[in-house]
Write a protein that holds these residues in place. Sequence first.
Motif, PDB file in Angstrom:
ATOM      1  N   LEU A   1      -5.597  -4.133   3.285  1.00  0.00           N
ATOM      2  CA  LEU A   1      -4.893  -4.814   2.463  1.00  0.00           C
ATOM      3  C   LEU A   1      -5.324  -5.390   1.255  1.00  0.00           C
ATOM      4  O   LEU A   1      -4.834  -5.288   0.289  1.00  0.00           O
ATOM      5  CB  LEU A   1      -4.136  -5.944   3.363  1.00  0.00           C
ATOM      6  CG  LEU A   1      -3.225  -5.651   4.773  1.00  0.00           C
ATOM      7  CD1 LEU A   1      -3.108  -6.845   5.442  1.00  0.00           C
ATOM      8  CD2 LEU A   1      -2.121  -5.438   4.263  1.00  0.00           C
TER       9      LEU A   1
ATOM     10  N   ALA B   1      -5.356  -2.568  -1.162  1.00  0.00           N
ATOM     11  CA  ALA B   1      -3.978  -2.400  -1.580  1.00  0.00           C
ATOM     12  C   ALA B   1      -3.847  -3.376  -2.858  1.00  0.00           C
ATOM     13  O   ALA B   1      -3.012  -2.988  -3.785  1.00  0.00           O
ATOM     14  CB  ALA B   1      -3.141  -2.334  -0.410  1.00  0.00           C
ATOM     15  N   LEU B   2      -4.108  -4.733  -2.689  1.00  0.00           N
ATOM     16  CA  LEU B   2      -3.859  -5.845  -3.611  1.00  0.00           C
ATOM     17  C   LEU B   2      -4.492  -5.353  -4.784  1.00  0.00           C
ATOM     18  O   LEU B   2      -4.165  -5.628  -5.913  1.00  0.00           O
ATOM     19  CB  LEU B   2      -4.290  -7.133  -2.886  1.00  0.00           C
ATOM     20  CG  LEU B   2      -3.281  -7.945  -2.016  1.00  0.00           C
ATOM     21  CD1 LEU B   2      -3.790  -9.034  -1.570  1.00  0.00           C
ATOM     22  CD2 LEU B   2      -1.958  -8.258  -2.913  1.00  0.00           C
TER      23      LEU B   2
ATOM     24  N   ARG C   1      -3.193  -2.990  -7.015  1.00  0.00           N
ATOM     25  CA  ARG C   1      -2.061  -3.068  -7.569  1.00  0.00           C
ATOM     26  C   ARG C   1      -2.178  -4.206  -8.782  1.00  0.00           C
ATOM     27  O   ARG C   1      -1.485  -4.181  -9.569  1.00  0.00           O
ATOM     28  CB  ARG C   1      -0.961  -3.793  -6.609  1.00  0.00           C
ATOM     29  CG  ARG C   1      -0.395  -2.852  -5.729  1.00  0.00           C
ATOM     30  CD  ARG C   1       0.373  -3.261  -4.403  1.00  0.00           C
ATOM     31  NE  ARG C   1       1.032  -2.481  -3.584  1.00  0.00           N
ATOM     32  CZ  ARG C   1       0.727  -1.952  -2.656  1.00  0.00           C
ATOM     33  NH1 ARG C   1      -0.864  -1.576  -2.844  1.00  0.00           N
ATOM     34  NH2 ARG C   1       1.335  -0.815  -1.956  1.00  0.00           N
TER      35      ARG C   1
ATOM     36  N   ALA D   1       6.341  -8.739  -2.806  1.00  0.00           N
ATOM     37  CA  ALA D   1       6.014  -7.607  -2.148  1.00  0.00           C
ATOM     38  C   ALA D   1       6.198  -7.873  -0.669  1.00  0.00           C
ATOM     39  O   ALA D   1       5.329  -8.460   0.034  1.00  0.00           O
ATOM     40  CB  ALA D   1       4.805  -6.812  -2.550  1.00  0.00           C
TER      41      ALA D   1
ATOM     42  N   ARG E   1       6.681  -7.036   2.410  1.00  0.00           N
ATOM     43  CA  ARG E   1       6.231  -6.448   3.730  1.00  0.00           C
ATOM     44  C   ARG E   1       4.542  -6.498   3.417  1.00  0.00           C
ATOM     45  O   ARG E   1       3.944  -6.800   4.358  1.00  0.00           O
ATOM     46  CB  ARG E   1       6.442  -4.921   3.479  1.00  0.00           C
ATOM     47  CG  ARG E   1       7.743  -4.526   3.995  1.00  0.00           C
ATOM     48  CD  ARG E   1       8.135  -3.183   4.095  1.00  0.00           C
ATOM     49  NE  ARG E   1       9.558  -3.003   4.197  1.00  0.00           N
ATOM     50  CZ  ARG E   1      10.594  -2.807   3.364  1.00  0.00           C
ATOM     51  NH1 ARG E   1      10.194  -2.720   2.012  1.00  0.00           N
ATOM     52  NH2 ARG E   1      11.885  -2.494   3.563  1.00  0.00           N
ATOM     53  N   LEU E   2       3.948  -6.449   2.265  1.00  0.00           N
ATOM     54  CA  LEU E   2       2.485  -6.620   1.846  1.00  0.00           C
ATOM     55  C   LEU E   2       2.128  -7.988   2.183  1.00  0.00           C
ATOM     56  O   LEU E   2       1.187  -8.159   2.912  1.00  0.00           O
ATOM     57  CB  LEU E   2       2.410  -6.270   0.449  1.00  0.00           C
ATOM     58  CG  LEU E   2       0.630  -5.993   0.303  1.00  0.00           C
ATOM     59  CD1 LEU E   2       0.112  -4.939   0.974  1.00  0.00           C
ATOM     60  CD2 LEU E   2       0.554  -5.828  -1.392  1.00  0.00           C
TER      61      LEU E   2
ATOM     62  N   CYS F   1       0.349 -15.963  -0.940  1.00  0.00           N
ATOM     63  CA  CYS F   1       1.729 -15.560  -0.374  1.00  0.00           C
ATOM     64  C   CYS F   1       2.807 -16.540  -0.712  1.00  0.00           C
ATOM     65  O   CYS F   1       3.811 -16.184  -0.830  1.00  0.00           O
ATOM     66  CB  CYS F   1       1.634 -15.302   1.081  1.00  0.00           C
ATOM     67  SG  CYS F   1       0.480 -13.949   1.800  1.00  0.00           S
TER      68      CYS F   1
ATOM     69  N   ASP G   1       5.599  -2.439  -3.109  1.00  0.00           N
ATOM     70  CA  ASP G   1       5.446  -2.773  -1.554  1.00  0.00           C
ATOM     71  C   ASP G   1       4.616  -1.824  -1.059  1.00  0.00           C
ATOM     72  O   ASP G   1       4.313  -0.805  -1.500  1.00  0.00           O
ATOM     73  CB  ASP G   1       6.800  -3.317  -0.969  1.00  0.00           C
ATOM     74  CG  ASP G   1       6.700  -4.322  -0.221  1.00  0.00           C
ATOM     75  OD1 ASP G   1       5.810  -4.520   0.319  1.00  0.00           O
ATOM     76  OD2 ASP G   1       7.755  -5.013   0.061  1.00  0.00           O
ATOM     77  N   VAL G   2       4.722  -1.960   0.404  1.00  0.00           N
ATOM     78  CA  VAL G   2       3.798  -1.027   1.074  1.00  0.00           C
ATOM     79  C   VAL G   2       4.481   0.302   1.064  1.00  0.00           C
ATOM     80  O   VAL G   2       5.517   0.709   1.301  1.00  0.00           O
ATOM     81  CB  VAL G   2       3.943  -1.426   2.627  1.00  0.00           C
ATOM     82  CG1 VAL G   2       3.125  -0.487   3.671  1.00  0.00           C
ATOM     83  CG2 VAL G   2       3.478  -2.983   2.973  1.00  0.00           C
TER      84      VAL G   2
ATOM     85  N   GLU H   1       0.358   4.068   3.205  1.00  0.00           N
ATOM     86  CA  GLU H   1      -0.337   2.677   3.729  1.00  0.00           C
ATOM     87  C   GLU H   1       0.429   2.455   5.000  1.00  0.00           C
ATOM     88  O   GLU H   1      -0.388   1.972   5.770  1.00  0.00           O
ATOM     89  CB  GLU H   1      -0.079   1.689   2.492  1.00  0.00           C
ATOM     90  CG  GLU H   1      -0.896   1.926   1.058  1.00  0.00           C
ATOM     91  CD  GLU H   1      -0.330   1.281   0.303  1.00  0.00           C
ATOM     92  OE1 GLU H   1      -1.275   0.875  -0.665  1.00  0.00           O
ATOM     93  OE2 GLU H   1       0.774   0.556   0.325  1.00  0.00           O
TER      94      GLU H   1
ATOM     95  N   TRP I   1      -2.199   1.676   8.311  1.00  0.00           N
ATOM     96  CA  TRP I   1      -2.144   0.429   9.004  1.00  0.00           C
ATOM     97  C   TRP I   1      -1.236   0.031  10.147  1.00  0.00           C
ATOM     98  O   TRP I   1      -1.646  -0.725  11.000  1.00  0.00           O
ATOM     99  CB  TRP I   1      -1.593  -0.528   7.821  1.00  0.00           C
ATOM    100  CG  TRP I   1      -2.215  -0.434   6.490  1.00  0.00           C
ATOM    101  CD1 TRP I   1      -3.536   0.207   6.055  1.00  0.00           C
ATOM    102  CD2 TRP I   1      -1.702  -0.994   5.066  1.00  0.00           C
ATOM    103  NE1 TRP I   1      -3.798   0.104   4.798  1.00  0.00           N
ATOM    104  CE2 TRP I   1      -2.817  -0.550   4.074  1.00  0.00           C
ATOM    105  CE3 TRP I   1      -0.672  -1.656   4.683  1.00  0.00           C
ATOM    106  CZ2 TRP I   1      -2.656  -0.947   2.894  1.00  0.00           C
ATOM    107  CZ3 TRP I   1      -0.415  -1.935   3.455  1.00  0.00           C
ATOM    108  CH2 TRP I   1      -1.516  -1.607   2.423  1.00  0.00           C
TER     109      TRP I   1
END
Length: 524
Positions: free
Chosen positions: A369, A372-373, A376, A397, A399-400, A468, A481-482, A486, A490
Motif C-alpha cells: 500500500l 502504491a501511495l 501516485r 481514493a 478503496r485505497l 486518511c 484508486d486500487v 493491485e 493484495w
Amino acid sequence: MIDISESVMQFLLAFVVVGPLLGAAAALLPAPPGLKGKSPEQAVLRHGVTVTGAVLIAAIVLALGFDHDQPSKMQASTDISWIPALDVRIHLGIDGISLPLLVLTALLTFLCALYSYFKMPAGPTPKAFVALLLVLESGTLATFAVLDLLLFFLAFEMVLIPMYFLIARWGGEGRSQAAWRFILYTLLGSVVMLLGLLLIGINADTFDMVALATDNGRSLTTSVQVIAVLAIGIGLAVKTPMWPLHSWLPDAHTAAPTVGSVLLAGVLLKMGTYGFVRILLPVAPDGFRTFAPYLAAFAVVGIIYGSLACLALAKQGAKGDLKRLIAYSSVGHMGFVLLGIATMTPTGVNGALFANIAHGLITGLLFFLVGALKDRTGTTDLDTLAEETGAALYGKAPRLGGLLAFGAVASLGLPGLAGFWGEMLALFGAFEPAADLSRPAFLTFMAIGAFGTLLTAAYMLIVVRRVCMGAVPQEAPRLTDVRRYEFAAWSPLVVLTVVAGLWPRALLGLTDPAVQQLLAGGTR
C-alpha cells in the motif's frame, strides 16, 4: 485433505526448493523458453510470474497432501548423502512448524512477481530482476525445508546477495549505503553463527537437525550449549532483527523497492525466528534456558523502542517517512515473536509462530500500500503525503484508504484479525513461563509488552488520521484508486488476515503438536 503418495510429496518439496533456482537460470537465457510477450522485458516478467505461480501451486498441493493428523512428524522427507567426509546430507522435510512458512513464502513471492509484471521498479534489465527474485525465493524456501545444519547455513546465506542487489540496483534514495549496511550486518552475524553451528555438529558428531533435536542436547555439555546458543543466537538476532542489532532494517526498507520491502519484512525476517525455534530450542535447551531471560528483556525493549520510534515518526511536523515507520513497527512486532520463544512454553512458542505468519501477511500488505501511495504521489513523507491527499485519502481514493486503514488496525492487533492472536499468546506465555525461568521477571516483561500494544495502537491510529481522514477540498484532484492488478496482488493478504483472525485453529492445529513434541525432546 487429499491422499498423495510419499514419493509425490518428496518430488513436490524438491521442486518447491529447486524450481525457482532453475527458473532463475532460465530467466537469463536470450528468451525465456515457452513464453512470448510484446517485448523481451515483458516475456521475462511473465516468466517470473509463471515460475513463482508453479511453485505456489506445488506448495499448496504439498499442504493439501500433508497429513494433518500427524503435524509433528517430518513429512515429504528426502535424505541423501552429499559430502560423506563431513556427514553432510541433502535432508529435506516439513512439519507443522515449517509448512505455514513455506506456503507464506511461495505466496508472497508470487504476489510480488505478479505486481512487478504490471509495475516493474525502475532500474536495470528485468532479466536480472527476475533472476534475483527467483534465487531469493529458492534460498528462503530452502531455509524452511532443509534439515541439515550446514545446508541451513548455506540457504540462510543464499538470500543475502539477491536482496543486496534488489536494494542497490532497484532501490530509491540512499540505496547503496542501505544495501551495504544490510549485507555487512548480516554477514558479520552469519560468520559468528557458522562457528556455533560447527561447534554443535563437531561435538554431537552429526549435523542432522532431526537427530540433534531428538537427542535434545544430551550429547552436548552445558558449556558447549551456552557458547553455541550465544554464537548462533547473534546471527539469528541480526536477521530477526532484535534490538539493538536492528539498525540496518529501517534504511534497507526505506531504500528498497516495494517488492523488496514486502519480501524483506514478510519472509526474510522469519528466517531468524525460525532458526531460534528449529535449532536452538530443541538442540541446545540448557544453553537456551540460560539466555532466555536476556532474550525476553531485549525483546520487550525492542517492542517499546520500535513503538516509540514509530510515534516520533507519526507526529505532525516530525518529517516522518511512512515506509520507515512501518519498518520500525517490524522491530516491535518481531519483539513479540522473540518474547514468545523466550518463554520456552507451548503457548508462547505457538504465539511466536502465529505472529510470524500474521506479520508476514499484514506488513506485506502495508508495504504494498505504501508503494502504491508513492507511485501516485511521488513521496512517502507523512507531512507531504497528508498535503497531497488533503489528509482525506478516504475521499480521494476510498478503496485505497480503506485498505490502508484495514492494514493499520490489523497491525495494531484488533481482535478478529490475524495480528491479535500471536501477540496475545506470546503475552500469555510470559504470564506462565517454563518452570525453571523466573516468573516475576517474565511477568514484568509481559506488562511491558502489553504497554507496547497500546503504543502500537496510538501510532497506527495517528497515521490513519493524518493520511486518511478529513474533508476533501473541492479543487483537490482525485487519486487513482486500487487498480485491478493491485487488487489481485493484495486481496489474498486481506482474506488470509481475516481467516487467520477468525479461525486461528487452522494454523495452531498445525503448529501446536509439533511445538509440543519439539519442547518435549525433538521430532520424528
